[in-house]
Write a protein that holds these residues in place. Structure first.
Motif, PDB file in Angstrom:
ATOM      1  N   GLU A   9       0.017   0.121 107.263  1.00  0.00           N
ATOM      2  CA  GLU A   9      -0.702   0.337 105.571  1.00  0.00           C
ATOM      3  C   GLU A   9      -0.941  -0.765 104.739  1.00  0.00           C
ATOM      4  N   GLU A  10       0.667  -1.495 105.282  1.00  0.00           N
ATOM      5  CA  GLU A  10       0.211  -2.690 104.427  1.00  0.00           C
ATOM      6  C   GLU A  10      -0.740  -4.145 105.455  1.00  0.00           C
ATOM      7  N   TYR A  11      -0.760  -4.116 106.052  1.00  0.00           N
ATOM      8  CA  TYR A  11      -2.017  -4.470 106.230  1.00  0.00           C
ATOM      9  C   TYR A  11      -3.535  -4.322 106.321  1.00  0.00           C
ATOM     10  N   LEU A  12      -3.160  -2.801 106.725  1.00  0.00           N
ATOM     11  CA  LEU A  12      -5.051  -2.414 106.195  1.00  0.00           C
ATOM     12  C   LEU A  12      -5.637  -2.342 105.240  1.00  0.00           C
ATOM     13  N   GLU A  13      -3.944  -2.646 104.051  1.00  0.00           N
ATOM     14  CA  GLU A  13      -4.449  -2.474 102.272  1.00  0.00           C
ATOM     15  C   GLU A  13      -4.644  -3.650 102.777  1.00  0.00           C
ATOM     16  N   SER A  14      -3.971  -4.942 103.019  1.00  0.00           N
ATOM     17  CA  SER A  14      -4.761  -6.394 102.318  1.00  0.00           C
ATOM     18  C   SER A  14      -5.886  -6.932 102.989  1.00  0.00           C
ATOM     19  N   ALA A 100       4.394  -1.409  92.733  1.00  0.00           N
ATOM     20  CA  ALA A 100       3.848  -0.065  93.600  1.00  0.00           C
ATOM     21  C   ALA A 100       2.967  -0.520  94.769  1.00  0.00           C
ATOM     22  N   CYS A 101       3.036  -1.315  95.269  1.00  0.00           N
ATOM     23  CA  CYS A 101       3.291  -1.588  96.855  1.00  0.00           C
ATOM     24  C   CYS A 101       4.312  -1.638  97.383  1.00  0.00           C
ATOM     25  N   ARG A 102       5.336  -1.299  96.924  1.00  0.00           N
ATOM     26  CA  ARG A 102       6.241  -0.326  97.598  1.00  0.00           C
ATOM     27  C   ARG A 102       6.148   0.763  97.269  1.00  0.00           C
ATOM     28  N   LEU A 103       6.045   1.487  96.241  1.00  0.00           N
ATOM     29  CA  LEU A 103       6.224   2.960  96.043  1.00  0.00           C
ATOM     30  C   LEU A 103       5.314   3.981  96.727  1.00  0.00           C
ATOM     31  N   GLU A 104       3.764   2.996  97.015  1.00  0.00           N
ATOM     32  CA  GLU A 104       2.474   3.564  97.852  1.00  0.00           C
ATOM     33  C   GLU A 104       3.458   3.663  99.061  1.00  0.00           C
ATOM     34  N   HIS A 105       3.805   3.331  99.939  1.00  0.00           N
ATOM     35  CA  HIS A 105       4.112   4.079 101.068  1.00  0.00           C
ATOM     36  C   HIS A 105       5.480   5.222 100.851  1.00  0.00           C
ATOM     37  N   ALA A 106       5.688   5.425  99.886  1.00  0.00           N
ATOM     38  CA  ALA A 106       6.835   6.935  99.836  1.00  0.00           C
ATOM     39  C   ALA A 106       6.678   7.721  99.138  1.00  0.00           C
TER      40      ALA A 106
HETATM   41 MN   LIG Z   1       1.477  -2.845  99.134  1.00  0.00          MN
END
Ligand SMILES: [Mn+2]
Ligand SMILES: [Mn+2]
Ligand SMILES: [Mn+2]
Ligand SMILES: [Mn+2]
Lengths: 216, 216
Positions: A9-14, A100-106
């Motif tokens: 998710e983090e890679y795709l977001e970036s 938010a960058c941590r919350l978005e995965h939870a």
């Molecule tokens: Mn993020």
DNA sequence: ATATAGAGTTAGGTACACCTAATAAACGGA
DNA sequence: TCCGTTTATTAGGTGTACCTAACTCTATAT
């Protein structure tokens, strides 16, 4: 129907974010943005390509339809989280990005819905970027970077593309935040700063940062 | 000063919870609660012992001072998350456990503070359990399980130690939630059900579940 | 034309957190 | 006392996501 990890998710977001400007999304830009080593990113991009989430060509990395779909879901959760943090929990706009960058995965789809409704269906994040709806549809507006305005042009700030807390805090003290009307007084030659007028005060603003401020 | 992973937090949280009742915390109970295989838990417990977060003896696993400290921080974030979900985002009490169980690992100390203040310094989670303060201090009350009351005894429900959404939803429909006054009408012999009276209605309640409801 | 810098990948390795299968130890009847 | 169940551990292995070092290009600069 997908078992995506937080890292994917983090890679795709970036990748999605880096696609926003004109430059191609290279693995080195990605590595820098994600604060990872180049080989780590190289390897992960290979996996993303295998999973058909990105295409990797000489011109750089770009999201497939499916990759784009997932990226927008992550962005949606990110921006809803930011709104929750500012509007309800009283954070400043410069404090919310990492959180938010941590919350978005939870956040579950149910929580997404609950946040959206509790906030009264906000249209943008605190930095002025549109929140994709539950189908991934994003409202698009034609915007100009503040850096392209000529002397005496006026505009209303729509979004501020900046993640650095220090810079965001500085911009907030100048009153350069979404919804605010700004007028360019003067444009220094040779790529020099702009002199802008916002709510009665005059400030000099570098081209670099002015290009991150989009107005309509 | 500690680099704890979400998984370590999760184990410590589970150990803390399982310590609440009288039974010793065995690796098998832990495995069941965490929904993991016994060897996985065995191995992780060994690591926790190395890190001096737990002591592992014949009598079971128990938290060290440091393990306890971390566990309470996780519990604090869990319970604050639950309150955020119910009080602000409109979740029901039976929907919040899993959500909070993920959020608790994504919440910074700053967010913790912001939630607490925005909620007006709540003292308990939606299930009636005390929220540790920022120093890990937990308000302790002397409580009795509902299952130990005799016929015609009365009590006010303080907490409901139950994670199963189905059961929580059922209890909510009966009105068996914290703050509510309940009276035992009759206690069936041979470990049979209790007949309880709550807000004018009479219900039969199994011993098992009644033992999870604590009253004062 | 050659040296050098930059970008990207390959090779090899680590930490973490899980798994199944097999083994050992303890316990509670019959 | 022997036997089968429960409980816990050991052994061996997997997938994910990261790392450094070394290598291969390619695009300048001298
Ligand atoms: Mn993020
Ligand atoms: Mn934003
Ligand atoms: Mn948890
Ligand atoms: Mn609770």
């Amino acid at each position: 129907m997908k078992a995506d990890t937080p890292r994917i998710e983090e890679y795709l977001e970036s990748i999605y974010k880096l696609q926003q400007d004109e430059h191609p999304v290279t693995t080195s830009r990605l590595a820098e943005h994600l604060k990872l080593s180049a080989p780590s990113v190289s390897e992960m991009v290979k996996k993303l390509a295998q999973k058909k989430l990105v295409n990797h060509t000489e011109k750089g990395v770009c999201l497939t339809q499916e990759g784009n779909r997932i990226a927008k879901k992550v962005i949606r959760r990110h921006r809803l989280s930011e709104r929750l943090l500012t509007d309800i929990l009283g954070f400043r706009w410069d404090e919310v990005h990492d959180e938010a960058c941590r919350l978005e995965h939870a956040i579950s789809p149910e929580m997404e819905k609950h946040i959206e409704e509790s906030l009264g269906n906000p249209k943008t994040c605190p930095h002025g970027f549109p929140i994709p709806d539950e189908n991934g549809v994003i409202a698009k507006e034609k915007l100009r970077p503040l850096s392209e305005l000529k002397a005496s042009d006026k505009g209303i700030i729509v979004s501020v593309f900046e993640e650095d807390p220090k810079m965001l805090q500085y911009l907030a003290t100048l009153g350069l935040i979404p919804e605010v009307c700004v007028r360019v007084e003067e444009v220094a030659p040779f790529g020099g700063p702009l002199i802008v007028c916002v709510s009665g005060s005059r400030y000099a603003l570098g081209r670099e940062v002015a290009s991150k401020i989009k107005v309509k």
